[in-house]
Enzyme design. Structure first.
Site, mmCIF file in Angstrom:
data_model
loop_
_atom_site.group_PDB
_atom_site.id
_atom_site.type_symbol
_atom_site.label_atom_id
_atom_site.label_comp_id
_atom_site.label_asym_id
_atom_site.label_seq_id
_atom_site.Cartn_x
_atom_site.Cartn_y
_atom_site.Cartn_z
ATOM 1 C CG HIS A 128 -2.109 -0.934 1.037
ATOM 2 N ND1 HIS A 128 -3.091 -0.742 0.083
ATOM 3 C CD2 HIS A 128 -2.451 -2.072 1.703
ATOM 4 C CE1 HIS A 128 -3.977 -1.707 0.162
ATOM 5 N NE2 HIS A 128 -3.613 -2.542 1.142
ATOM 6 C CG ASP A 158 -2.704 5.047 -2.971
ATOM 7 O OD1 ASP A 158 -1.955 4.167 -3.412
ATOM 8 O OD2 ASP A 158 -3.525 4.843 -2.064
#
Length: 391
Positions: A128, A158
């Site tokens: 992540h 992200d």
């Protein structure tokens, strides 16, 4: 509307970075068709409220079914871009990898969004945002001195290093295609992108202007004139008075204008018992004095004090309050789409402005219309739905 009007994008549904990149493309005028899993579609499926899904059309396809893959490949024949966010090798196993798509459409730009990239020791493993910025060197500098690193939400890998650079890569490939006539594969990796965002820090380190100890530098909260301070009402202000003239304006607004000049050394004195701006040994004293001063008024009062000055002082606003700030309100930085207040498209274009985004569609809402546009008959669509190939 928008500068990308006429660009056709197929987005295979995923989470966070690829949807953000496709949101940017859609905001700027591209026609983005989002491919959803059939199980997420159907009459009971509700339209999402997530701004990352705005401005799309939606079709439900089962990419584990050969008939679903056949539909996807037919879609690529008329598309300019395909965006996928699977782990490396997944689309190849499904039968819709770059080679299969290029056979159908050599002009197709095939954009791949992953955390670790298409190759390397970590390419096949999960991760992540926090993992990618941990390895790229973007996480370690963020936090207070003597304390552990602080995750900057999931903004760096992200969105900044992931989705935004994905969109940039797509635009660059489309521009190159105008010369070559051919599409190409884009390997957009969040570890690469978040590393790229730290370029400035590597330059400062090379120049001897950055210490690796967290929270001791000009831009990481180490400098008292580049930090946040609590106000009398428990809110905060952001202070970015790096340059001497801005620092002077800060001191004037705080009533500390008699302080030493910015270039004063540790042994020099002034009208007020403050260290010089760049006297690192005196930074703890300076921070304490600034903190004490800011506690004397509310956030709104300080905003009024510093209004129209170059002190580089701004209120720290949360997502609920930011849309109402006078500057944001006048520029229309936030808009309401489908009953949800959210950031407006950016950047802005003078001749081909982006329009207001449409709300996110219900998953699979455009399946029949898209299939009909591809030439499928009503009977064929019914058969595809009955077999589970489409949703």
């Amino acid at each position: 509307m928008g500068p990308l009007d006429g660009v056709r994008v197929i987005e295979i549904a995923s989470l966070a970075p690829a949807p953000f990149g496709c949101m940017v493309l859609s905001d700027l005028g591209a026609d983005v068709l989002r491919v959803e899993r059939p199980e997420s579609c159907g009459p009971a499926a509700a339209a999402p409220v997530d701004p990352l899904s705005r401005g799309r059309r939606s079709i439900g396809l089962n990419l584990k079914d050969p008939d679903g893959i056949s539909v996807l490949l037919r879609l690529t024949e008329e598309a300019d871009v395909l965006v996928e966010g699977f782990r490396p090798g997944v689309t190849e196993r499904l039968g819709c990898g770059p080679a299969e798509c290029a056979q159908r459409n050599p002009r197709l730009v095939y954009a791949r969004m992953t955390g670790w990239g298409q190759h390397g020791p970590l390419a096949a493993t999960a991760g992540h945002d926090i993992d990618y910025i941990g390895v790229s060197g973007a996480l370690d500098p963020i936090g207070r001195a003597g304390q552990r690193p602080v995750p900057p939400l999931n903004l760096v890998a992200d969105f900044g290093g992931g989705g935004m650079l994905l969109a940039l890569g797509v635009l660059a490939a489309l521009l190159e295609r105008e010369r070559s006539g051919l599409g190409q594969v884009i390997d957009a990796a969040m570890v690469d992108g978040s590393a790229l965002l730290t370029s400035f820090l590597h330059g400062l380190r090379a120049a001897g202007a950055w210490q690796d100890e967290r929270g001791t530098n000009l831009l990481d909260g180490g400098a008292p004139f580049y930090d946040t301070y609590q106000t009398a009402d428990g809110r905060y202000v952001a202070v970015g008075a790096l340059e001497p003239k801005f620092y002077a304006a800060l001191l004037a607004g705080l009533g500390l204008a008699g302080a030493k000049p910015a270039d004063a050394g540790p042994g020099e004195t002034g009208d007020v018992s403050l260290p010089g701006q760049y006297d690192r040994a005196g930074w703890p004293v300076l921070r304490a004095r600034l903190a004490e001063a800011f506690l004397g008024r509310t956030q709104a009062e300080w905003a009024e004090v510093f209004a129209g000055t170059d002190a580089c002082v701004a209120p720290v606003l949360g997502p609920a309050l930011a849309p109402a700030h006078p500057h944001n309100a006048e520029r229309g930085t936030f808009i309401e789409v489908g009953g949800v207040v959210q950031p407006a498209p950016a950047p802005r274009f003078g001749r081909t402005p982006a329009g207001r985004p449409q709300p996110p569609p219900r998953p699979g809402a455009d399946t029949d219309a898209v299939l009909t546009g591809l030439g499928y008959s009503a009977a064929q669509i019914t058969a595809l739905r009955a077999s589970g190939a489409v949703g």
